[in-house]
Design a protein around this motif. Sequence first.
Motif, PDB file in Angstrom:
ATOM      1  N   GLN A   5      -1.921   5.565  -4.864  1.00  0.00           N
ATOM      2  CA  GLN A   5      -1.212   6.817  -5.084  1.00  0.00           C
ATOM      3  C   GLN A   5       0.230   6.571  -5.527  1.00  0.00           C
ATOM      4  O   GLN A   5       0.982   5.836  -4.898  1.00  0.00           O
ATOM      5  CB  GLN A   5      -1.237   7.675  -3.815  1.00  0.00           C
ATOM      6  CG  GLN A   5      -0.746   9.086  -4.054  1.00  0.00           C
ATOM      7  CD  GLN A   5      -1.091  10.013  -2.912  1.00  0.00           C
ATOM      8  OE1 GLN A   5      -1.863   9.668  -2.015  1.00  0.00           O
ATOM      9  NE2 GLN A   5      -0.525  11.207  -2.934  1.00  0.00           N
ATOM     10  N   ALA A   8       3.859   9.385  -3.545  1.00  0.00           N
ATOM     11  CA  ALA A   8       3.452   9.814  -2.201  1.00  0.00           C
ATOM     12  C   ALA A   8       4.606   9.909  -1.215  1.00  0.00           C
ATOM     13  O   ALA A   8       4.388  10.101  -0.025  1.00  0.00           O
ATOM     14  CB  ALA A   8       2.399   8.844  -1.650  1.00  0.00           C
ATOM     15  N   GLY A  13       2.679  14.885  -3.356  1.00  0.00           N
ATOM     16  CA  GLY A  13       2.124  13.552  -3.148  1.00  0.00           C
ATOM     17  C   GLY A  13       1.966  13.206  -1.687  1.00  0.00           C
ATOM     18  O   GLY A  13       0.915  12.699  -1.262  1.00  0.00           O
ATOM     19  N   ALA A  17      -1.459  12.718   0.413  1.00  0.00           N
ATOM     20  CA  ALA A  17      -1.715  11.458   1.119  1.00  0.00           C
ATOM     21  C   ALA A  17      -2.121  11.714   2.569  1.00  0.00           C
ATOM     22  O   ALA A  17      -3.035  11.068   3.094  1.00  0.00           O
ATOM     23  CB  ALA A  17      -0.477  10.571   1.064  1.00  0.00           C
ATOM     24  N   VAL A  27      -5.698   4.566   1.738  1.00  0.00           N
ATOM     25  CA  VAL A  27      -4.672   4.922   0.763  1.00  0.00           C
ATOM     26  C   VAL A  27      -3.600   3.836   0.679  1.00  0.00           C
ATOM     27  O   VAL A  27      -3.056   3.406   1.699  1.00  0.00           O
ATOM     28  CB  VAL A  27      -4.010   6.273   1.115  1.00  0.00           C
ATOM     29  CG1 VAL A  27      -2.904   6.609   0.112  1.00  0.00           C
ATOM     30  CG2 VAL A  27      -5.050   7.381   1.161  1.00  0.00           C
ATOM     31  N   ALA A  29       0.053   3.431  -1.002  1.00  0.00           N
ATOM     32  CA  ALA A  29       1.119   4.218  -1.608  1.00  0.00           C
ATOM     33  C   ALA A  29       2.106   3.312  -2.328  1.00  0.00           C
ATOM     34  O   ALA A  29       2.612   2.343  -1.757  1.00  0.00           O
ATOM     35  CB  ALA A  29       1.841   5.035  -0.547  1.00  0.00           C
ATOM     36  N   VAL A  71      -4.077   8.479  -7.988  1.00  0.00           N
ATOM     37  CA  VAL A  71      -3.445   9.801  -7.976  1.00  0.00           C
ATOM     38  C   VAL A  71      -2.000   9.641  -8.447  1.00  0.00           C
ATOM     39  O   VAL A  71      -1.249   8.843  -7.890  1.00  0.00           O
ATOM     40  CB  VAL A  71      -3.474  10.438  -6.574  1.00  0.00           C
ATOM     41  CG1 VAL A  71      -2.806  11.817  -6.608  1.00  0.00           C
ATOM     42  CG2 VAL A  71      -4.901  10.555  -6.052  1.00  0.00           C
TER      43      VAL A  71
END
Length: 259
Positions: A5, A8, A13, A17, A27, A29, A71
Amino acid sequence: MHILQFGASCGVGLATAKLLVKDGHDVTAFLRRPDELVDGPVMTKIKGDAMDEQSVMDAFNHVGEKLDLVVFSIGAKPTTKQVFQLLLHTNTEPICVTQRGIQNVLSALHAHQVAYGRQPRLIVVSSRGLGEAAHARLSCGMKPVYSWLLDQPHKDKEMLEFLIYRAAGLTHADAGIQERGVAKDIKIKGNPTAGWLHDWIVVQPAFFAMNDDAKGGYRTGEELDGGSFISRGDLAVFIAEECVPKESTWKNKSVEVVY
């Protein structure tokens, strides 16, 4: 699902998350200042700058073959001085944070696809009201805000969308955006042939409401009339619940989200 991501650290964001981690996803980041995110969800943090091509490539390599989803919700955050410059149209340097960031992400995503033979889905957060036709569908009260205050940030978002469409081998639905993108002749490292991107979603939120909480009742569609706002919380819910699933209705589409 293993997710990388960008963006985030705050806003949409960060809200996204939190939901993704809550849903059990792994995830990672990508953050410029990971030490400042002390109250965030439990996730892997990688220090880097999306403006730096190698830094972005290193993030993809860190997650490696298991990467399922990327993302991207990076956007410019103007200083007080820049806000006044935008209002007065006296800013001399074009805003290109989103454009430069997505250039590097697309470059790394293509390299990842070549290396592993599979392409993770790419979800990008753009904006509603880009281009003449989309601007015409805005509520009367929002049109001057988009035309005046958000003119420069939206030109940046236009190039985000142009690059996604070009990578997917498509012409942008708005002729003006397509023409401006072609004129800029923006390059992606490796100069991949158009049409390589085959799993993507462009999310186009309305103007963000002051209250970030999710309350539901939002509308989604490719061409929505009226409406002015959406909360960051509801946009995060939409991304987590309707864009992340593999069989998403919005795969390879642009979708507006507004109350």
